[in-house]
Design an enzyme around this catalytic site. Structure first.
Site, PDB file in Angstrom:
ATOM      1  CB  THR A  18      62.742   4.951  39.029  1.00 15.31           C
ATOM      2  OG1 THR A  18      62.414   4.503  37.720  1.00 15.31           O
ATOM      3  CG2 THR A  18      62.000   4.109  40.051  1.00 15.31           C
ATOM      4  CB  VAL A 138      74.256  -1.389  49.097  1.00 11.97           C
ATOM      5  CG1 VAL A 138      74.335  -2.880  49.394  1.00 11.97           C
ATOM      6  CG2 VAL A 138      75.586  -0.887  48.545  1.00 11.97           C
ATOM      7  CB  ILE A 142      67.841  -3.109  53.035  1.00 14.68           C
ATOM      8  CG1 ILE A 142      66.751  -3.992  52.424  1.00 14.68           C
ATOM      9  CG2 ILE A 142      68.400  -3.732  54.307  1.00 14.68           C
ATOM     10  CD1 ILE A 142      67.239  -5.381  52.032  1.00 14.68           C
ATOM     11  CD  GLU A 196      70.256  -1.512  36.905  1.00 15.35           C
ATOM     12  OE1 GLU A 196      70.626  -0.456  36.384  1.00 15.35           O
ATOM     13  OE2 GLU A 196      69.952  -1.623  38.104  1.00 15.35           O
ATOM     14  CE  LYS A 211      72.315  -3.203  43.860  1.00 10.71           C
ATOM     15  NZ  LYS A 211      71.126  -3.945  43.438  1.00 10.71           N
TER      16      LYS A 211
HETATM   17  P1  NAP Z   1      66.158   6.367  35.522  1.00 13.59           P
HETATM   18  O1  NAP Z   1      64.742   6.111  35.861  1.00 13.59           O
HETATM   19  O2  NAP Z   1      66.683   5.878  34.216  1.00 13.59           O
HETATM   20  O3  NAP Z   1      66.388   7.939  35.641  1.00 13.59           O
HETATM   21  C1  NAP Z   1      67.594   8.545  35.279  1.00 13.59           C
HETATM   22  C2  NAP Z   1      67.380  10.043  35.330  1.00 13.59           C
HETATM   23  O4  NAP Z   1      68.625  10.672  35.056  1.00 13.59           O
HETATM   24  C3  NAP Z   1      66.386  10.557  34.298  1.00 13.59           C
HETATM   25  O5  NAP Z   1      65.569  11.545  34.852  1.00 13.59           O
HETATM   26  C4  NAP Z   1      67.277  11.149  33.207  1.00 13.59           C
HETATM   27  O6  NAP Z   1      66.677  12.250  32.530  1.00 13.59           O
HETATM   28  C5  NAP Z   1      68.427  11.645  34.043  1.00 13.59           C
HETATM   29  N1  NAP Z   1      69.656  11.753  33.263  1.00 13.59           N
HETATM   30  C6  NAP Z   1      70.306  10.779  32.610  1.00 13.59           C
HETATM   31  N2  NAP Z   1      71.374  11.282  31.966  1.00 13.59           N
HETATM   32  C7  NAP Z   1      71.377  12.606  32.228  1.00 13.59           C
HETATM   33  C8  NAP Z   1      72.198  13.673  31.828  1.00 13.59           C
HETATM   34  N3  NAP Z   1      73.232  13.480  31.013  1.00 13.59           N
HETATM   35  N4  NAP Z   1      71.898  14.886  32.284  1.00 13.59           N
HETATM   36  C9  NAP Z   1      70.849  15.112  33.099  1.00 13.59           C
HETATM   37  N5  NAP Z   1      70.027  14.128  33.507  1.00 13.59           N
HETATM   38  C10 NAP Z   1      70.297  12.899  33.062  1.00 13.59           C
HETATM   39  O7  NAP Z   1      67.130   5.766  36.640  1.00 13.59           O
HETATM   40  P2  NAP Z   1      66.754   5.345  38.123  1.00 13.59           P
HETATM   41  O8  NAP Z   1      66.135   3.987  38.078  1.00 13.59           O
HETATM   42  O9  NAP Z   1      66.031   6.440  38.779  1.00 13.59           O
HETATM   43  O10 NAP Z   1      68.205   5.132  38.759  1.00 13.59           O
HETATM   44  C11 NAP Z   1      68.993   6.230  39.113  1.00 13.59           C
HETATM   45  C12 NAP Z   1      70.210   5.727  39.903  1.00 13.59           C
HETATM   46  O11 NAP Z   1      69.757   5.044  41.059  1.00 13.59           O
HETATM   47  C13 NAP Z   1      71.098   4.746  39.170  1.00 13.59           C
HETATM   48  O12 NAP Z   1      72.434   4.899  39.568  1.00 13.59           O
HETATM   49  C14 NAP Z   1      70.584   3.377  39.653  1.00 13.59           C
HETATM   50  O13 NAP Z   1      71.539   2.358  39.564  1.00 13.59           O
HETATM   51  C15 NAP Z   1      70.279   3.720  41.080  1.00 13.59           C
HETATM   52  N6  NAP Z   1      69.303   2.845  41.716  1.00 13.59           N
HETATM   53  C16 NAP Z   1      68.094   2.667  41.137  1.00 13.59           C
HETATM   54  C17 NAP Z   1      67.160   1.866  41.757  1.00 13.59           C
HETATM   55  C18 NAP Z   1      65.805   1.653  41.192  1.00 13.59           C
HETATM   56  O14 NAP Z   1      65.013   0.931  41.789  1.00 13.59           O
HETATM   57  N7  NAP Z   1      65.456   2.260  40.049  1.00 13.59           N
HETATM   58  C19 NAP Z   1      67.500   1.228  42.979  1.00 13.59           C
HETATM   59  C20 NAP Z   1      68.753   1.457  43.547  1.00 13.59           C
HETATM   60  C21 NAP Z   1      69.642   2.273  42.899  1.00 13.59           C
HETATM   61  P3  NAP Z   1      65.354  12.080  31.635  1.00 13.59           P
HETATM   62  O15 NAP Z   1      64.256  11.693  32.586  1.00 13.59           O
HETATM   63  O16 NAP Z   1      65.104  13.417  31.047  1.00 13.59           O
HETATM   64  O17 NAP Z   1      65.652  11.015  30.637  1.00 13.59           O
HETATM   65  N1  HSE Z   2      68.514  -3.763  39.071  1.00 12.88           N
HETATM   66  C1  HSE Z   2      68.539  -3.785  40.500  1.00 12.88           C
HETATM   67  C2  HSE Z   2      67.884  -5.049  41.010  1.00 12.88           C
HETATM   68  C3  HSE Z   2      67.780  -2.620  41.096  1.00 12.88           C
HETATM   69  O1  HSE Z   2      67.241  -5.774  40.248  1.00 12.88           O
HETATM   70  O2  HSE Z   2      68.014  -5.335  42.191  1.00 12.88           O
HETATM   71  C4  HSE Z   2      68.580  -1.539  41.650  1.00 12.88           C
HETATM   72  O3  HSE Z   2      69.684  -1.883  42.373  1.00 12.88           O
END
Ligand code: NAP
Ligand code: HSE
Length: 432
Positions: A18, A138, A142, A196, A211
């Site tokens: 994402t 965090v 924002i 998550e 956070k």
């Molecule tokens: P996600 O959609 O699950 O994407 C994770 C990515 O990491 C995927 O592309 C996955 O590869 C790759 N990956 C996982 N393990 C790996 C490995 N061993 N080697 C290489 N690549 C690997 O996660 P996300 O939602 O983007 O979140 C990413 C980070 O941002 C997390 O720390 C999350 O807490 C943080 N975050 C997310 C959001 C949100 O809204 N999603 C908001 C704030 C913070 P594949 O695609 O090939 O499976």
């Molecule tokens: N799982 C989190 C939330 C998204 O619901 O706010 C990324 O921090």
């Protein structure tokens, strides 16, 4: 060398989920805008994800592919390693450490990694003359890290308070709006893709606790101390509590509070009542809100999307743009070696409490409960007994300010009264 002659800032991007794809889209869509604002090009050089064959809906053909994120982190042709894989151990930790050792700056969205290892990573980054930035970790889009670290740099921070998990706020506000129970809305969140990978991180308050611990470190100049955050999730918040709180002019939120007190650092992420007409009380759906209180500035309210592709990538790219422009700040706003070891407050600041219970409807029942409270030093502010068809009466008490210990002491004696049916509910009422 003039700014326009600076070489491009080269990104190694680990994670194409994402957030990672959001970063790719911004870099591809806004190349000219980023270059104009930074005075140099910002480009992605190499990427890493688990599955090289996955269709991702973006053109990655001009980027080198690394199947191992640690190898990506060590590449000599990148300047900044962007970690958006997730997880506080394994590849995220190893690759971040490798990037620092290889002399690269790091931008991450990974609150879990920093909540567990932030202090050690900050120390090693600073020893190597490198920078770690984490705006996206965090409250998503924002700019709260920037606000605390830069905008409020001259303030003594009094309190940080906020709703920092959109999933929990979505569930709680939908429970009130639809009258549907927690389990139904948890399933709805699963279908919408809000949860998550481990949903307990959301509903157990852990993600929001991560956070809060990062904001605390910046706000109070202390080492990250996630283990000292008092955590309670929303799994036990009932429709009854949401309805009764509303009748009293409150809403229930999974609320984070961090403040430095004479008793030490207080950090809580627990379901609390807040006035329904306050900005926090009005917060609907998956939105986040962080309220910062500084001695000079007073109160600042920041509100916006706490998650999602665009908002989170926007925050990642804000950090990248800082690096491109040459802005280099210490991870937690001051040299990591100067961060104090926090002393956790053993008792929380006194608050008013919402107490809900069911009592046998017989003479003297309320008096017995009032006696337990009085003997524990807890004073009653408001009390309501609701109409009921059977022999059990729903009773609601709002106390004057009391400590958690005094409330627990009183609750401990409720059972011995012989008039209590089931377990009472106690929720803190936070002044916001
Ligand atoms: P996600 O959609 O699950 O994407 C994770 C990515 O990491 C995927 O592309 C996955 O590869 C790759 N990956 C996982 N393990 C790996 C490995 N061993 N080697 C290489 N690549 C690997 O996660 P996300 O939602 O983007 O979140 C990413 C980070 O941002 C997390 O720390 C999350 O807490 C943080 N975050 C997310 C959001 C949100 O809204 N999603 C908001 C704030 C913070 P594949 O695609 O090939 O499976
Ligand atoms: N799982 C989190 C939330 C998204 O619901 O706010 C990324 O921090």
């Amino acid at each position: 060398m003039s700014q326009t002659q600076l070489p491009a800032l080269r990104i190694g991007l680990a994670g194409l989920g994402t957030v990672g794809l959001g970063v790719v889209k911004i870099v591809q869509r806004h190349g000219d805008l980023l270059a104009a604002r930074a005075g140099r090009k910002v480009e992605i050089v190499a990427v890493s994800a688990r599955d090289p064959k996955k269709a991702r809906g973006v053109d990655l053909s001009s980027y080198a592919w690394e199947s191992d994120p640690v190898a990506l982190a060590k590449r000599g042709d990148i300047d900044v390693f962007v970690e958006v894989m997730g997880g506080h151990e394994g590849p995220a930790r190893l690759a971040t450490e490798a990037a620092i050792a290889a002399g690269h700056d790091v931008v991450t969205a990974n609150k879990a990694l920093l909540a567990h290892h932030g202090h050690a990573l900050a120390l090693s980054a600073e020893a190597a003359g490198r920078v770690i930035r984490f705006e996206a970790a965090v409250a998503g889009g924002i700019p709260v890290i920037k606000a605390l670290t830069e905008g409020l740099a001259a303030n003594q921070i009094r309190r940080v308070i906020g709703v920092m998990n959109g999933t929990c706020n979505y569930i709680l506000t939908r429970m009130e709006a639809t009258g549907q129970g927690y389990n139904v809305l948890f399933d709805e969140c699963a279908k919408l893709g809000y949860l998550e990978a481990d949903p307990n991180l959301d509903v157990g308050g852990i993600d929001a606790g991560h956070k809060l611990s990062l904001l605390s470190a910046i706000a109070f100049g202390t080492q990250v101390s996630f283990d000292a955050v008092e955590l309670e999730g929303i799994q036990n918040v009932s429709l009854d509590d949401i309805g009764l709180a509303r009748d009293m002019g409150y809403r229930i939120k999974l609320l984070g509070v961090a403040q430095m007190t004479g008793r030490g650092l207080e950090q809580r992420m627990t379901p609390c009542l807040v006035p329904a007409d306050s900005p926090l009380g009005q917060l609907q759906g998956g939105t986040n809100m962080v309220v910062l209180e500084g001695d000079s500035v007073g109160q600042i309210v920041l509100r916006g999307a706490g998650a999602g592709e665009g908002p989170t990538a926007s925050a990642v790219m804000a950090d990248v743009m800082d690096l491109a422009r040459g802005t280099r700040l210490a991870t937690f706003g001051q040299p990591a070696a100067s961060l104090a070891q926090p002393i956790a407050a053993k008792t929380a600041t006194p608050a008013a409490w919402y107490l809900r219970m069911t009592l046998l409807d017989k003479p003297g029942a309320l008096a017995k409960i009032a006696t337990c409270l009085g003997e524990a030093g807890v004073s009653i502010d408001q009390m309501r007994q609701y109409g009921h068809p059977g022999a059990n009466a729903p009773v609601l008490i709002v106390t004057h300010k009391a400590t958690r210990e005094d409330i627990d002491h009183a609750l401990g004696h409720f059972a011995g009264t012989g008039v209590l049916v089931g377990a009472p509910v106690a929720l803190r009422i936070e002044e916001v």
